[in-house]
Design an enzyme around this catalytic site. Structure first.
Site, PDB file in Angstrom:
ATOM      1  N   ASP A 288     -12.498  -9.105   4.250  1.00 12.22           N
ATOM      2  CA  ASP A 288     -13.752  -9.085   3.477  1.00 12.22           C
ATOM      3  C   ASP A 288     -14.317 -10.499   3.403  1.00 12.22           C
ATOM      4  O   ASP A 288     -15.519 -10.716   3.568  1.00 12.22           O
ATOM      5  CB  ASP A 288     -13.510  -8.596   2.030  1.00 12.22           C
ATOM      6  CG  ASP A 288     -13.705  -7.097   1.875  1.00 12.22           C
ATOM      7  OD1 ASP A 288     -13.487  -6.367   2.853  1.00 12.22           O
ATOM      8  OD2 ASP A 288     -14.069  -6.660   0.760  1.00 12.22           O
TER       9      ASP A 288
ATOM     10  N   TYR B 221       0.828  -1.210   0.000  1.00 10.36           N
ATOM     11  CA  TYR B 221       0.000   0.000   0.000  1.00 10.36           C
ATOM     12  C   TYR B 221       0.867   1.267   0.000  1.00 10.36           C
ATOM     13  O   TYR B 221       0.409   2.327  -0.408  1.00 10.36           O
ATOM     14  CB  TYR B 221      -0.896   0.042   1.243  1.00 10.36           C
ATOM     15  CG  TYR B 221      -2.203  -0.705   1.106  1.00 10.36           C
ATOM     16  CD1 TYR B 221      -2.235  -2.074   0.861  1.00 10.36           C
ATOM     17  CD2 TYR B 221      -3.424  -0.035   1.230  1.00 10.36           C
ATOM     18  CE1 TYR B 221      -3.432  -2.756   0.759  1.00 10.36           C
ATOM     19  CE2 TYR B 221      -4.627  -0.719   1.126  1.00 10.36           C
ATOM     20  CZ  TYR B 221      -4.627  -2.074   0.889  1.00 10.36           C
ATOM     21  OH  TYR B 221      -5.826  -2.736   0.790  1.00 10.36           O
TER      22      TYR B 221
ATOM     23  N   LYS C 258       3.095 -15.588   2.821  1.00 14.59           N
ATOM     24  CA  LYS C 258       3.335 -16.320   1.574  1.00 14.59           C
ATOM     25  C   LYS C 258       4.842 -16.555   1.517  1.00 14.59           C
ATOM     26  O   LYS C 258       5.535 -16.145   0.578  1.00 14.59           O
ATOM     27  CB  LYS C 258       2.812 -15.477   0.391  1.00 14.59           C
ATOM     28  CG  LYS C 258       2.816 -16.179  -0.949  1.00 14.59           C
ATOM     29  CD  LYS C 258       1.744 -17.250  -1.093  1.00 14.59           C
ATOM     30  CE  LYS C 258       1.927 -17.997  -2.415  1.00 14.59           C
ATOM     31  NZ  LYS C 258       1.097 -19.221  -2.481  1.00 14.59           N
TER      32      LYS C 258
ATOM     33  N   ASP D 285      -6.463  -7.050   4.087  1.00 16.68           N
ATOM     34  CA  ASP D 285      -7.581  -6.400   3.393  1.00 16.68           C
ATOM     35  C   ASP D 285      -8.476  -7.457   2.756  1.00 16.68           C
ATOM     36  O   ASP D 285      -9.697  -7.438   2.902  1.00 16.68           O
ATOM     37  CB  ASP D 285      -7.027  -5.451   2.318  1.00 16.68           C
ATOM     38  CG  ASP D 285      -8.141  -4.792   1.526  1.00 16.68           C
ATOM     39  OD1 ASP D 285      -9.088  -4.284   2.155  1.00 16.68           O
ATOM     40  OD2 ASP D 285      -8.076  -4.808   0.278  1.00 16.68           O
TER      41      ASP D 285
ATOM     42  N   ASP E 246      -2.944 -18.428   0.844  1.00 17.87           N
ATOM     43  CA  ASP E 246      -3.920 -19.122  -0.009  1.00 17.87           C
ATOM     44  C   ASP E 246      -4.630 -20.229   0.768  1.00 17.87           C
ATOM     45  O   ASP E 246      -5.834 -20.432   0.624  1.00 17.87           O
ATOM     46  CB  ASP E 246      -3.274 -19.645  -1.305  1.00 17.87           C
ATOM     47  CG  ASP E 246      -1.948 -20.361  -1.077  1.00 17.87           C
ATOM     48  OD1 ASP E 246      -1.436 -20.361   0.052  1.00 17.87           O
ATOM     49  OD2 ASP E 246      -1.416 -20.937  -2.053  1.00 17.87           O
TER      50      ASP E 246
HETATM   51  C1  IPM Z   1     -10.453  -1.283   3.840  1.00 15.75           C
HETATM   52  C2  IPM Z   1     -10.680  -0.709   2.470  1.00 15.75           C
HETATM   53  C3  IPM Z   1      -9.506   0.208   2.129  1.00 15.75           C
HETATM   54  C4  IPM Z   1      -8.230  -0.617   2.153  1.00 15.75           C
HETATM   55  C5  IPM Z   1      -9.662   0.969   0.784  1.00 15.75           C
HETATM   56  C6  IPM Z   1     -10.933   1.783   0.731  1.00 15.75           C
HETATM   57  C7  IPM Z   1      -8.466   1.809   0.478  1.00 15.75           C
HETATM   58  O1  IPM Z   1     -10.840  -1.717   1.532  1.00 15.75           O
HETATM   59  O2  IPM Z   1     -10.367  -0.497   4.797  1.00 15.75           O
HETATM   60  O3  IPM Z   1     -10.384  -2.497   3.957  1.00 15.75           O
HETATM   61  O4  IPM Z   1      -7.895  -1.272   1.160  1.00 15.75           O
HETATM   62  O5  IPM Z   1      -7.568  -0.608   3.182  1.00 15.75           O
HETATM   63 MG    MG Z   2     -10.957  -3.663   2.349  1.00 16.69          MG
END
Ligand code: IPM
Ligand code: MG
Length: 355
Positions: free
Chosen positions: A250, A142, A190, A246, A222
């Site tokens: 999700d 990042y 990884k 990240d 993975d």
């Molecule tokens: C998160 C989001 C952010 C990230 C984006 C919006 C930059 O996906 O907070 O998980 O990737 O960190």
């Molecule tokens: Mg995210």
């Protein structure tokens, strides 16, 4: 207690979900006798529109001068569909994390008793899941340099970079959390391919003897992506780098039933930041339909992590559970039942707190 809270609603559904969290925080303040002051700042696409900068200095001053930041969401499709845009809303969030020194993002995944049957996963797999990610937040791909394109624009590159120090401070938080929980730490990397991951693994191996009560497992990212869905109860605390964290968080949110439900805390310095893990959900913006519970639960984490007020934090999570049990929910989890408006859910929660 006196509390100075910076509010950064951001883009899309951000303002709507933050408004509900504010109702809840005010109700808690009233009930427990806290004096709470809010200051609002711009971040993301709305900040670009107003000032040309996704994280204006004025916003940073508000954040740096507060005790805690409550943040909504960031992002706008007009930038997603324009890969050539020079200024992007997400840069605001990244700069904010970096300038505030928020190197650790704590993202719990748990199930709600009244929702667990709605998970797309089998009940025996998800019932009772209780895990937490410690995602490194201010390093890795990042932020690594160099990044960009070659002169012809035909090649692009990002750099993944980690220092030992960055890994140590994140890993220690994970070890300490594991000591207070089920004493299992999984280092997600990884290491079979990436040099940064080998440094992660080596560093965690070096730290492990300092925490003899914690069992440490090392797993490739993975494999974790698979096992997290197949057998999520196998995990307690997971530590990982920025990008892996990240993606996996999700994925993990599916376990609880909706992405709109999961909160997070970003830690690392005096000012702590609290935000739902979901995005700006632009399709729903302004419609009063978004699920505010991820943000409300982030406010619960704020009372706990920023102010050490566990009773206030628990009251918020209790009323959230009650709203789920009584079906006072938004359309993403209503499933045939009545879909309440975002604002109705917020009003209901605040009334319950005061009631
Ligand atoms: C998160 C989001 C952010 C990230 C984006 C919006 C930059 O996906 O907070 O998980 O990737 O960190
Ligand atoms: Mg995210």
């Amino acid at each position: 207690m006196e509390m100075n809270i910076a509010l950064l609603p951001g883009d899309g559904i951000g303002p709507e979900v933050i408004a509900q969290a504010v109702k809840v925080v005010k109700a808690v303040g009233q009930k427990f006798g806290h004096t709470i002051t809010f200051k609002e700042g711009l971040v993301g696409a709305c900040a670009i529109d107003a000032t040309g900068d996704p994280y204006p200095d004025a916003t940073h001053e508000i954040c740096a001068g507060s005790d805690a930041v409550l943040f909504g969401a960031i992002g706008d499709p007009k930038y997603d569909n324009d890969p050539k845009a020079k200024v992007r809303p997400e840069q605001g969030l990244l700069r904010m994390r970096q300038k505030l020194g928020l190197f650790a993002n704590v993202r719990p995944t748990f199930t709600f008793p009244s929702l667990v049957h709605k998970s797309p996963l089998k009940l025996d797999r998800v019932d009772g899941v209780d895990l937490v990610f410690f995602r490194e937040l201010t390093g890795g791909v990042y932020f690594g340099e160099p990044r960009g394109r070659n002169e012809q624009g035909t090649k692009a590159f990002d750099t993944n970079v980690y220092s030992k120090e960055e890994i140590v401070r994140l890993a220690r938080m994970g070890f300490e959390a594991a000591q207070k929980r089920r004493k299992l730490l999984t280092c997600v990397d990884k290491a079979n391919v990436m040099a940064t991951s080998r440094l992660w693994r080596e560093t965690v191996q070096e730290l492990a003897p300092e925490y003899p009560d914690v069992k440490v497992e090392y797993e490739f990212v993975d494999a974790v992506a698979m096992r997290l869905i197949q057998w999520p109860k196998a995990y307690d605390v997971l530590i990982t780098e920025n990008l892996f964290g990240d993606i996996l968080t999700d994925e993990a949110s599916v376990i609880s039933g909706s992405m709109g439900l999961m909160p997070s805390a970003s830690l690392g310095s005096k000012v702590k930041l609290f935000e739902p893990i979901h995005g700006s959900y632009p399709q729903a913006a302004g419609k009063d339909i978004a699920n505010p519970l991820g943000t409300v639960l982030s406010a619960s984490m704020m009372f706990d992590y920023a102010f050490g007020l566990a009773e206030e934090a628990k009251l918020i999570s209790d009323v959230v559970n009650l709203s789920l049990a009584e079906g006072v929910v938004t359309e993403d989890i209503a499933e045939g039942g009545k879909a309440h408006k975002t604002s109705e859910v917020g009003d209901w929660l605040a009334a319950k707190i005061l009631g």
